[in-house]
Every structure is written in C-alpha cells, then in structure tokens.
Write a protein that holds these residues in place. Structure first.
Motif, PDB file in Angstrom:
ATOM      1  N   GLN A  80       8.814  15.280  16.563  1.00  0.00           N
ATOM      2  CA  GLN A  80       7.760  14.727  15.990  1.00  0.00           C
ATOM      3  C   GLN A  80       7.952  13.997  14.739  1.00  0.00           C
ATOM      4  N   TYR A  81       7.530  12.623  14.640  1.00  0.00           N
ATOM      5  CA  TYR A  81       8.085  11.781  13.679  1.00  0.00           C
ATOM      6  C   TYR A  81       6.793  11.336  12.645  1.00  0.00           C
ATOM      7  N   VAL A  82       7.073  11.178  11.515  1.00  0.00           N
ATOM      8  CA  VAL A  82       6.188  10.544  10.641  1.00  0.00           C
ATOM      9  C   VAL A  82       5.766   9.322  10.743  1.00  0.00           C
ATOM     10  N   ILE A  83       4.251   9.282  10.692  1.00  0.00           N
ATOM     11  CA  ILE A  83       3.535   7.762  10.561  1.00  0.00           C
ATOM     12  C   ILE A  83       3.204   7.698   8.982  1.00  0.00           C
ATOM     13  N   ASP A  84       3.686   6.748   8.446  1.00  0.00           N
ATOM     14  CA  ASP A  84       3.308   6.617   6.994  1.00  0.00           C
ATOM     15  C   ASP A  84       2.844   5.255   6.836  1.00  0.00           C
ATOM     16  N   TYR A  85       1.847   5.045   5.647  1.00  0.00           N
ATOM     17  CA  TYR A  85       1.409   3.748   5.479  1.00  0.00           C
ATOM     18  C   TYR A  85       1.459   3.467   3.981  1.00  0.00           C
ATOM     19  N   LYS A  86       1.610   2.155   3.672  1.00  0.00           N
ATOM     20  CA  LYS A  86       1.638   1.682   2.372  1.00  0.00           C
ATOM     21  C   LYS A  86       0.631   0.233   2.465  1.00  0.00           C
ATOM     22  N   PHE A  87       0.082  -0.235   1.200  1.00  0.00           N
ATOM     23  CA  PHE A  87      -0.378  -1.441   0.928  1.00  0.00           C
ATOM     24  C   PHE A  87       0.514  -2.498   0.199  1.00  0.00           C
ATOM     25  N   GLU A  88       0.494  -3.678   0.442  1.00  0.00           N
ATOM     26  CA  GLU A  88       1.013  -4.635  -0.536  1.00  0.00           C
ATOM     27  C   GLU A  88       0.536  -5.717  -0.769  1.00  0.00           C
ATOM     28  N   SER A  89       0.565  -6.288  -1.993  1.00  0.00           N
ATOM     29  CA  SER A  89      -0.302  -7.665  -2.256  1.00  0.00           C
ATOM     30  C   SER A  89       0.451  -8.798  -1.749  1.00  0.00           C
ATOM     31  N   THR A  90      -0.142  -9.586  -1.154  1.00  0.00           N
ATOM     32  CA  THR A  90       0.510 -10.974  -0.620  1.00  0.00           C
ATOM     33  C   THR A  90       0.803 -11.786  -1.865  1.00  0.00           C
ATOM     34  N   ASN A  91       0.239 -11.696  -2.871  1.00  0.00           N
ATOM     35  CA  ASN A  91       0.435 -12.379  -4.146  1.00  0.00           C
ATOM     36  C   ASN A  91       1.497 -11.558  -5.119  1.00  0.00           C
ATOM     37  N   THR A  92       2.625 -12.044  -5.170  1.00  0.00           N
ATOM     38  CA  THR A  92       3.600 -11.595  -5.899  1.00  0.00           C
ATOM     39  C   THR A  92       3.499 -11.323  -7.218  1.00  0.00           C
ATOM     40  N   ASP A  93       2.587 -12.288  -7.845  1.00  0.00           N
ATOM     41  CA  ASP A  93       2.155 -11.983  -9.326  1.00  0.00           C
ATOM     42  C   ASP A  93       1.007 -11.063  -9.391  1.00  0.00           C
ATOM     43  N   GLU A  95      -0.776  -7.067  -8.917  1.00  0.00           N
ATOM     44  CA  GLU A  95      -0.611  -5.693  -8.362  1.00  0.00           C
ATOM     45  C   GLU A  95      -1.891  -5.294  -7.775  1.00  0.00           C
ATOM     46  N   LEU A  96      -1.955  -4.518  -6.772  1.00  0.00           N
ATOM     47  CA  LEU A  96      -3.071  -3.989  -6.125  1.00  0.00           C
ATOM     48  C   LEU A  96      -3.849  -2.898  -7.318  1.00  0.00           C
ATOM     49  N   PRO A  97      -5.331  -2.999  -7.320  1.00  0.00           N
ATOM     50  CA  PRO A  97      -6.005  -2.191  -8.112  1.00  0.00           C
ATOM     51  C   PRO A  97      -5.987  -0.899  -7.505  1.00  0.00           C
ATOM     52  N   LYS A  98      -6.339   0.247  -8.201  1.00  0.00           N
ATOM     53  CA  LYS A  98      -6.507   1.568  -7.769  1.00  0.00           C
ATOM     54  C   LYS A  98      -7.428   1.594  -6.537  1.00  0.00           C
ATOM     55  N   GLU A  99      -8.523   0.870  -6.663  1.00  0.00           N
ATOM     56  CA  GLU A  99      -9.576   0.906  -5.648  1.00  0.00           C
ATOM     57  C   GLU A  99      -9.133   0.666  -4.006  1.00  0.00           C
ATOM     58  N   ASN A 149      10.875   7.917  12.108  1.00  0.00           N
ATOM     59  CA  ASN A 149       9.778   7.541  11.358  1.00  0.00           C
ATOM     60  C   ASN A 149       9.234   6.180  11.589  1.00  0.00           C
ATOM     61  N   VAL A 150       8.032   5.984  11.329  1.00  0.00           N
ATOM     62  CA  VAL A 150       7.435   4.741  11.326  1.00  0.00           C
ATOM     63  C   VAL A 150       6.681   4.356  10.034  1.00  0.00           C
ATOM     64  N   GLU A 151       6.370   3.108   9.517  1.00  0.00           N
ATOM     65  CA  GLU A 151       5.633   2.911   8.604  1.00  0.00           C
ATOM     66  C   GLU A 151       4.936   1.435   8.874  1.00  0.00           C
ATOM     67  N   PHE A 152       3.528   1.562   8.487  1.00  0.00           N
ATOM     68  CA  PHE A 152       2.713   0.366   8.801  1.00  0.00           C
ATOM     69  C   PHE A 152       2.591  -0.216   7.495  1.00  0.00           C
ATOM     70  N   VAL A 153       2.453  -1.531   7.007  1.00  0.00           N
ATOM     71  CA  VAL A 153       2.223  -2.003   5.767  1.00  0.00           C
ATOM     72  C   VAL A 153       1.075  -2.771   5.973  1.00  0.00           C
ATOM     73  N   GLY A 154      -0.261  -2.343   5.138  1.00  0.00           N
ATOM     74  CA  GLY A 154      -1.258  -3.300   5.079  1.00  0.00           C
ATOM     75  C   GLY A 154      -1.242  -4.331   4.013  1.00  0.00           C
ATOM     76  N   LYS A 155      -1.565  -5.618   4.246  1.00  0.00           N
ATOM     77  CA  LYS A 155      -1.527  -6.824   3.370  1.00  0.00           C
ATOM     78  C   LYS A 155      -2.726  -6.968   2.904  1.00  0.00           C
ATOM     79  N   TRP A 156      -2.618  -7.254   1.528  1.00  0.00           N
ATOM     80  CA  TRP A 156      -4.065  -7.606   0.880  1.00  0.00           C
ATOM     81  C   TRP A 156      -3.662  -8.735   0.133  1.00  0.00           C
ATOM     82  N   GLU A 157      -4.783  -9.675   0.261  1.00  0.00           N
ATOM     83  CA  GLU A 157      -4.620 -11.139  -0.551  1.00  0.00           C
ATOM     84  C   GLU A 157      -5.782 -11.168  -1.674  1.00  0.00           C
ATOM     85  N   PHE A 158      -5.296 -11.763  -2.790  1.00  0.00           N
ATOM     86  CA  PHE A 158      -6.174 -11.921  -3.718  1.00  0.00           C
ATOM     87  C   PHE A 158      -6.384 -13.445  -3.759  1.00  0.00           C
ATOM     88  N   LYS A 159      -7.803 -13.524  -4.120  1.00  0.00           N
ATOM     89  CA  LYS A 159      -8.262 -15.106  -4.563  1.00  0.00           C
ATOM     90  C   LYS A 159      -9.374 -14.769  -5.855  1.00  0.00           C
TER      91      LYS A 159
END
Length: 185
Positions: A80-93, A95-99, A149-159
């Motif tokens: 059995q392997y771990v499926i993990d998740y993380k979020f990243e900002s597409t805007n390098t400048d 940071e993602l908010p706590k929400e 183990n695998v990791e999915f990265v969710g991308k968020w964009e700020f406008k």
C-alpha cells in the motif's frame, strides 16, 4: 511424511523464494503421532507485497496408518502506498492564503500496480482583499501502475482586483505654455 506450501490467495502463486523453504520429506512409524514442523518462517518481501507464513494444516497426525502431508499456508498482502496532496501558487510572488490550504484533501492510499486519478473535487474561487484565487487543476491528472508513494499538486492562480489594475492615475501639473521650437520634457 511430505510437505507442501499453498497460497491462501487463490489469484497469487507462491514465489520461488518460498518454495525453496519447503522442509525435506521424512518418515514416521506406523501408529505413531507426528506434529507439524515448528519452523518459523520470516516474511518474504517481493516487488508488489509481502508473504507471511500462517501455519501448518493439520497441526498433527495421531496413530499414523499411511502417508501424511502437512500443508503450509502463506498469505499475500499487496503493498500500500501513500497518496498525498499539496497546493502551489502559479504566482511566484504570492503565497496561498490559509483559506486555500485548509481545502487540501486528506492523504489516502493506493495498492501496488493500480491506477489512481487526481480528485474530481471542484473548488470555488477564494476572494481575498486584493483579488481572487482560482483553482487551475491537478498535476498530474493520474498515476498508472503505482509502485511507490504519489503526490498530486493542485495549482492556484491569483488575479488582482480590476479596481486595483484599472486604477485611474492622478496627475498633478500646472499650466505651461510652449512655443514652436521649445524642448519639452
């Protein structure tokens, strides 16, 4: 007196590493009692899982009147392997908010060799003081034939808010008169 090993998993054959552990055939006198071997076998790790020895059937023969056979049972458990998740900002400048961080899915698991898809969860836009965060999707969208183990990265964009972008500048200047040929800066 003979010995053999069997898999408790009907869809899985025993590997050579286990077959090589079979005790040597022996003999028992007529009318005697013979017990299954007391040998302890360590787990056998293979690419896709682990084999564990579960015991002998039967545990003994009493008043032997012919050939006897002890059957050692082995059980297979797939890795059995771990499926993990993380979020990243597409805007390098930015940071993602706590929400947004609070929306991360809970880690899960997947069996060796299986395919796992990114979550189908739809995330609403997240409004903050100076703009809006929008979910753009998961990378990768799936893993096939999982072997670790695998990791999915969710991308968020700020406008930024349009009111900040389209802000009319204030110009402070005094009247000036220019004549032909004057330089202007």
């Amino acid at each position: 007196m003979d010995y053999k090993f069997e898999s408790t998993n009907t869809d899985k054959e025993l590997p050579k590493e286990i077959i090589d552990k079979l005790p040597t055939a022996g003999s028992v006198e007529h009318g005697k009692t013979v017990n299954a071997p007391s040998t302890k076998f360590d787990d056998v790790k293979v690419t896709d899982g682990v084999w564990s020895f579960k015991g002998w059937t039967p545990v003994k023969y009493e008043n032997v009147t012919g050939n006897v056979e002890f059957v050692g049972k082995w059980e297979f458990k797939v890795n059995q392997y771990v499926i993990d998740y993380k979020f990243e900002s597409t805007n390098t400048d930015k940071e993602l908010p706590k929400e947004i961080i609070d929306k991360l899915p809970t880690a899960g698991s997947v069996e060796h060799g299986k395919t796992v898809n990114a979550p189908s969860t739809k995330f609403d836009d997240v409004k903050v003081t100076d703009g809006v965060w929008s979910f753009k999707g998961w990378t990768p969208v799936k893993y096939e034939n999982v072997t670790g183990n695998v990791e999915f990265v969710g991308k968020w964009e700020f406008k930024k808010n349009a009111s900040i972008i389209n802000h009319i500048p204030t110009i402070s200047a005094s009247d000036k008169t220019l004549t032909v040929g004057d330089t202007f800066d």
